[in-house]
Design a protein around this motif. Structure first.
Motif, PDB file in Angstrom:
ATOM      1  N   GLY A 172       0.823  -1.197   0.000  1.00  0.00           N
ATOM      2  CA  GLY A 172       0.000   0.000   0.000  1.00  0.00           C
ATOM      3  C   GLY A 172       0.859   1.249   0.000  1.00  0.00           C
ATOM      4  N   ILE A 173       1.692   1.393   1.032  1.00  0.00           N
ATOM      5  CA  ILE A 173       2.524   2.585   1.183  1.00  0.00           C
ATOM      6  C   ILE A 173       3.620   2.654   0.132  1.00  0.00           C
ATOM      7  CG2 ILE A 173       4.279   3.635   2.672  1.00  0.00           C
ATOM      8  CD1 ILE A 173       2.550   3.018   5.049  1.00  0.00           C
ATOM      9  N   MET A 174       4.346   1.546  -0.071  1.00  0.00           N
ATOM     10  CA  MET A 174       5.512   1.587  -0.958  1.00  0.00           C
ATOM     11  C   MET A 174       5.152   1.881  -2.419  1.00  0.00           C
ATOM     12  SD  MET A 174       8.167   1.458   0.872  1.00  0.00           S
ATOM     13  CE  MET A 174       9.558   0.989  -0.151  1.00  0.00           C
ATOM     14  N   PRO A 175       4.163   1.202  -3.009  1.00  0.00           N
ATOM     15  CA  PRO A 175       3.796   1.568  -4.396  1.00  0.00           C
ATOM     16  C   PRO A 175       3.290   2.996  -4.525  1.00  0.00           C
ATOM     17  CG  PRO A 175       2.922  -0.592  -3.827  1.00  0.00           C
ATOM     18  CD  PRO A 175       3.412   0.013  -2.554  1.00  0.00           C
ATOM     19  N   LEU A 176       2.504   3.450  -3.536  1.00  0.00           N
ATOM     20  CA  LEU A 176       1.982   4.821  -3.572  1.00  0.00           C
ATOM     21  C   LEU A 176       3.124   5.834  -3.457  1.00  0.00           C
ATOM     22  CD1 LEU A 176      -0.380   6.786  -3.626  1.00  0.00           C
ATOM     23  CD2 LEU A 176      -0.572   6.511  -1.130  1.00  0.00           C
ATOM     24  N   THR A 177       4.086   5.550  -2.578  1.00  0.00           N
ATOM     25  CA  THR A 177       5.245   6.446  -2.437  1.00  0.00           C
ATOM     26  C   THR A 177       6.041   6.508  -3.732  1.00  0.00           C
ATOM     27  OG1 THR A 177       5.407   5.889  -0.073  1.00  0.00           O
ATOM     28  CG2 THR A 177       7.333   6.895  -1.093  1.00  0.00           C
ATOM     29  N   ALA A 178       6.233   5.344  -4.372  1.00  0.00           N
ATOM     30  CA  ALA A 178       6.951   5.308  -5.655  1.00  0.00           C
ATOM     31  C   ALA A 178       6.220   6.132  -6.708  1.00  0.00           C
ATOM     32  CB  ALA A 178       7.096   3.858  -6.124  1.00  0.00           C
ATOM     33  N   PHE A 179       4.916   6.028  -6.749  1.00  0.00           N
ATOM     34  CA  PHE A 179       4.099   6.775  -7.711  1.00  0.00           C
ATOM     35  C   PHE A 179       4.234   8.280  -7.491  1.00  0.00           C
ATOM     36  CE2 PHE A 179      -0.026   8.712  -8.809  1.00  0.00           C
ATOM     37  CZ  PHE A 179      -0.079   8.390 -10.163  1.00  0.00           C
ATOM     38  N   LEU A 180       4.137   8.702  -6.234  1.00  0.00           N
ATOM     39  CA  LEU A 180       4.216  10.126  -5.917  1.00  0.00           C
ATOM     40  C   LEU A 180       5.606  10.692  -6.201  1.00  0.00           C
ATOM     41  CD1 LEU A 180       2.158  10.212  -2.587  1.00  0.00           C
ATOM     42  CD2 LEU A 180       1.416  10.922  -4.866  1.00  0.00           C
ATOM     43  N   LEU A 181       6.655   9.949  -5.875  1.00  0.00           N
ATOM     44  CA  LEU A 181       8.017  10.412  -6.142  1.00  0.00           C
ATOM     45  C   LEU A 181       8.260  10.568  -7.640  1.00  0.00           C
ATOM     46  CD1 LEU A 181      10.103   8.322  -3.573  1.00  0.00           C
ATOM     47  CD2 LEU A 181       9.751  10.796  -3.561  1.00  0.00           C
ATOM     48  N   SER A 182       7.732   9.634  -8.422  1.00  0.00           N
ATOM     49  CA  SER A 182       7.894   9.714  -9.878  1.00  0.00           C
ATOM     50  C   SER A 182       7.186  10.939 -10.449  1.00  0.00           C
ATOM     51  CB  SER A 182       7.353   8.444 -10.538  1.00  0.00           C
ATOM     52  OG  SER A 182       8.051   7.304 -10.087  1.00  0.00           O
ATOM     53  N   LEU A 183       6.017  11.257  -9.901  1.00  0.00           N
ATOM     54  CA  LEU A 183       5.281  12.443 -10.359  1.00  0.00           C
ATOM     55  C   LEU A 183       5.984  13.734  -9.935  1.00  0.00           C
ATOM     56  CD1 LEU A 183       1.530  11.522  -9.699  1.00  0.00           C
ATOM     57  CD2 LEU A 183       2.695  11.631 -11.901  1.00  0.00           C
ATOM     58  N   VAL A 184       6.418  13.776  -8.681  1.00  0.00           N
ATOM     59  CA  VAL A 184       7.034  15.002  -8.155  1.00  0.00           C
ATOM     60  C   VAL A 184       8.307  15.349  -8.909  1.00  0.00           C
ATOM     61  CG1 VAL A 184       8.198  15.989  -6.152  1.00  0.00           C
ATOM     62  CG2 VAL A 184       6.026  14.800  -5.858  1.00  0.00           C
ATOM     63  N   PHE A 185       9.141  14.343  -9.201  1.00  0.00           N
ATOM     64  CA  PHE A 185      10.420  14.602  -9.866  1.00  0.00           C
ATOM     65  C   PHE A 185      10.306  14.574 -11.388  1.00  0.00           C
ATOM     66  CE2 PHE A 185      11.830  13.478  -5.631  1.00  0.00           C
ATOM     67  CZ  PHE A 185      12.870  14.368  -5.417  1.00  0.00           C
ATOM     68  N   ASN A 186       9.117  14.249 -11.884  1.00  0.00           N
ATOM     69  CA  ASN A 186       8.856  14.310 -13.331  1.00  0.00           C
ATOM     70  C   ASN A 186       9.930  13.565 -14.137  1.00  0.00           C
ATOM     71  OD1 ASN A 186       7.420  15.076 -15.628  1.00  0.00           O
ATOM     72  ND2 ASN A 186       8.615  16.961 -15.885  1.00  0.00           N
ATOM     73  N   VAL A 187      10.187  12.322 -13.770  1.00  0.00           N
ATOM     74  CA  VAL A 187      11.207  11.532 -14.462  1.00  0.00           C
ATOM     75  C   VAL A 187      10.647  10.983 -15.773  1.00  0.00           C
ATOM     76  CG1 VAL A 187      12.418  10.884 -12.352  1.00  0.00           C
ATOM     77  CG2 VAL A 187      10.512   9.475 -13.158  1.00  0.00           C
ATOM     78  N   LEU A 188      11.528  10.427 -16.594  1.00  0.00           N
ATOM     79  CA  LEU A 188      11.102   9.831 -17.856  1.00  0.00           C
ATOM     80  C   LEU A 188      10.178   8.637 -17.590  1.00  0.00           C
ATOM     81  CD1 LEU A 188      14.528   9.815 -19.749  1.00  0.00           C
ATOM     82  CD2 LEU A 188      12.625  11.409 -20.086  1.00  0.00           C
ATOM     83  N   PRO A 189       9.286   8.317 -18.524  1.00  0.00           N
ATOM     84  CA  PRO A 189       8.353   7.202 -18.311  1.00  0.00           C
ATOM     85  C   PRO A 189       9.045   5.890 -17.933  1.00  0.00           C
ATOM     86  CG  PRO A 189       7.674   8.465 -20.218  1.00  0.00           C
ATOM     87  CD  PRO A 189       8.982   9.039 -19.777  1.00  0.00           C
ATOM     88  N   VAL A 190      10.114   5.556 -18.647  1.00  0.00           N
ATOM     89  CA  VAL A 190      10.793   4.292 -18.360  1.00  0.00           C
ATOM     90  C   VAL A 190      11.437   4.324 -16.980  1.00  0.00           C
ATOM     91  CG1 VAL A 190      13.007   4.977 -19.391  1.00  0.00           C
ATOM     92  CG2 VAL A 190      12.355   2.566 -19.342  1.00  0.00           C
ATOM     93  N   GLN A 191      11.893   5.501 -16.538  1.00  0.00           N
ATOM     94  CA  GLN A 191      12.465   5.631 -15.201  1.00  0.00           C
ATOM     95  C   GLN A 191      11.381   5.555 -14.133  1.00  0.00           C
ATOM     96  OE1 GLN A 191      14.460   9.390 -15.741  1.00  0.00           O
ATOM     97  NE2 GLN A 191      16.393   8.433 -16.360  1.00  0.00           N
ATOM     98  N   ALA A 192      10.221   6.128 -14.406  1.00  0.00           N
ATOM     99  CA  ALA A 192       9.101   6.051 -13.471  1.00  0.00           C
ATOM    100  C   ALA A 192       8.668   4.597 -13.269  1.00  0.00           C
ATOM    101  CB  ALA A 192       7.928   6.888 -13.986  1.00  0.00           C
ATOM    102  N   VAL A 193       8.690   3.832 -14.352  1.00  0.00           N
ATOM    103  CA  VAL A 193       8.266   2.430 -14.266  1.00  0.00           C
ATOM    104  C   VAL A 193       9.210   1.624 -13.375  1.00  0.00           C
ATOM    105  CG1 VAL A 193       7.956   0.306 -15.585  1.00  0.00           C
ATOM    106  CG2 VAL A 193       7.055   2.453 -16.474  1.00  0.00           C
ATOM    107  N   VAL A 194      10.531   1.858 -13.487  1.00  0.00           N
ATOM    108  CA  VAL A 194      11.468   1.093 -12.662  1.00  0.00           C
ATOM    109  C   VAL A 194      11.327   1.474 -11.187  1.00  0.00           C
ATOM    110  CG1 VAL A 194      13.474   2.635 -12.791  1.00  0.00           C
ATOM    111  CG2 VAL A 194      13.827   0.197 -12.551  1.00  0.00           C
ATOM    112  N   VAL A 195      11.015   2.738 -10.913  1.00  0.00           N
ATOM    113  CA  VAL A 195      10.765   3.152  -9.526  1.00  0.00           C
ATOM    114  C   VAL A 195       9.529   2.447  -8.981  1.00  0.00           C
ATOM    115  CG1 VAL A 195      10.208   5.108  -8.019  1.00  0.00           C
ATOM    116  CG2 VAL A 195      11.902   5.385  -9.832  1.00  0.00           C
TER     117      VAL A 195
END
Length: 365
Positions: A92-115
């Protein structure tokens, strides 16, 4: 046989003077070009080290099992409140945290997926070793790692389906169910043997536990060092991923601890849930990434699991150091208080004896 082309210029004089101008391991020499065999040393070294580390990890988990009591372990399974809290943190917490961090830092799609893949992975076995050193609940730690690995079979596809829609099709991500199964077997079998040894020979189990805990601590550091050596050519990566790799494990440890405390768990179980939440199975993440992406895409984010692994270890060591300092201070303070109380009791006994003409009752002795 895989080969690669190495272009090398030779002048006429050097060719005439030295017929061995081409490298010794060249298979074809034609004019100014040599065809060499691909150097598989790094791949061979990786296989050998992976095999050795897997065996060592199995032995360490065997020793960790020597600290598990069957009744307490079964108690967590029958009344799985701690496991449910850990499940909520893990998936619950870990996937949501990964999602929010990827949005906040606006990383590339492929980088967001690995996070996100990292955030959806189950807990790693290193958490069991650190949990032992911080006096955590080993029965809860082992049961949480086992359950999270087992539940990952269904929860990882579900979490990736929910969170990766923004960047990619979740069907493009290949989940290695065989690797998850191997991780589960490599955890359950050694721990089961350890539980049996603890049940039959408790005194021997304590010796095995002490040795295994030290070896386990060394193994965690060794894995990080080996990973850094094998993938030293992949350290050039986006600074944003470095920042995320630093923040992510710290957030996992902190949020896991606070949620466990809010849920009413005891302090030693809060420490256990915290470690189980922040410490992810980074080897599984690396396997998924290699199976799911092209070499061009891997160059953008392949090192992220290793970055996460390094920082999750560093923060775990900080937690361990902080706890050891706290425990030493607490024991010292407790000892000082007990000594003060003893002195006060002695003084009161002496004054009581003077008042009663040297008579001291049995109750005050």
């Amino acid at each position: 046989m895989q080969t690669y082309l190495l272009s090398q210029q030779f002048n006429a004089r050097s060719l005439a003077e030295n017929s061995t101008a081409c490298p010794a391991n060249a298979t074809i020499c034609n004019g100014t070009s040599c065809v060499l065999q691909e150097d598989n040393f790094n791949e061979t070294l990786s296989i050998v080290l992976s095999t050795v580390l897997t065996i060592m990890l199995a032995l360490v988990m065997f020793s960790m099992g020597c600290n598990v009591e069957p009744k307490k372990f079964w108690g967590h399974i029958k009344r799985p409140w701690g496991i449910l809290v850990g499940f909520l943190c893990q998936f619950g917490i870990m996937p949501l945290t990964a999602f929010l961090l990827s949005l906040v830092f606006n990383v590339l799609p492929v980088q967001a997926v690995v996070v996100l893949i990292m955030g959806c992975c189950p807990g790693g076995t290193a958490s069991n070793i650190i949990a032992y050193w911080v006096d955590g609940d080993m029965d809860l730690s082992i049961s949480m790692t086992t359950c999270s690995t087992l539940l990952a079979m269904g929860m990882m596809p579900l979490c990736l389906f929910i969170y990766t829609k923004v960047w990619t099709d979740s069907n493009a991500i290949v989940l290695p169910y065989d690797s998850i199964g191997i991780s589960l077997v490599a955890l359950v079998i050694p721990v089961s043997f350890g539980i049996y040894v603890n049940h039959r020979w408790p005194s021997k189990a304590k010796i095995i536990l002490k040795v295994g805990s030290i070896v386990g601590a060394i193994l965690i550091v060794l894995i990080a060092v080996v990973g850094g050596i094998l993938y030293q050519g992949s350290w050039i990566i986006s600074p944003k991923l470095w920042i995320i790799g630093t923040i992510f494990p710290a957030a996992g440890y902190s949020l896991g601890f606070f949620l466990a405390r809010i849920a009413g768990l005891s302090w030693h179980r809060c420490r256990t849930v915290s470690l189980e939440t922040g410490m992810q199975n980074t080897q599984l993440c690396s396997t998924i990434v290699q199976l799911s992406f092209t070499p061009e895409q891997l160059e953008l984010m392949f090192t992220f699991p290793l970055i996460y692994s390094i920082f999750q270890l560093l923060f775990a060591l900080l937690i361990l150091g902080g706890y050891r300092v706290y425990r030493r201070h607490r024991v010292k303070t407790k000892t000082d208080v007990e000594k003060t109380e003893q002195k006060e009791d002695t003084k009161s006994t002496s004054s009581h004896a003077k008042i009663n003409g040297g008579f001291v009752s049995n109750e005050t002795k």
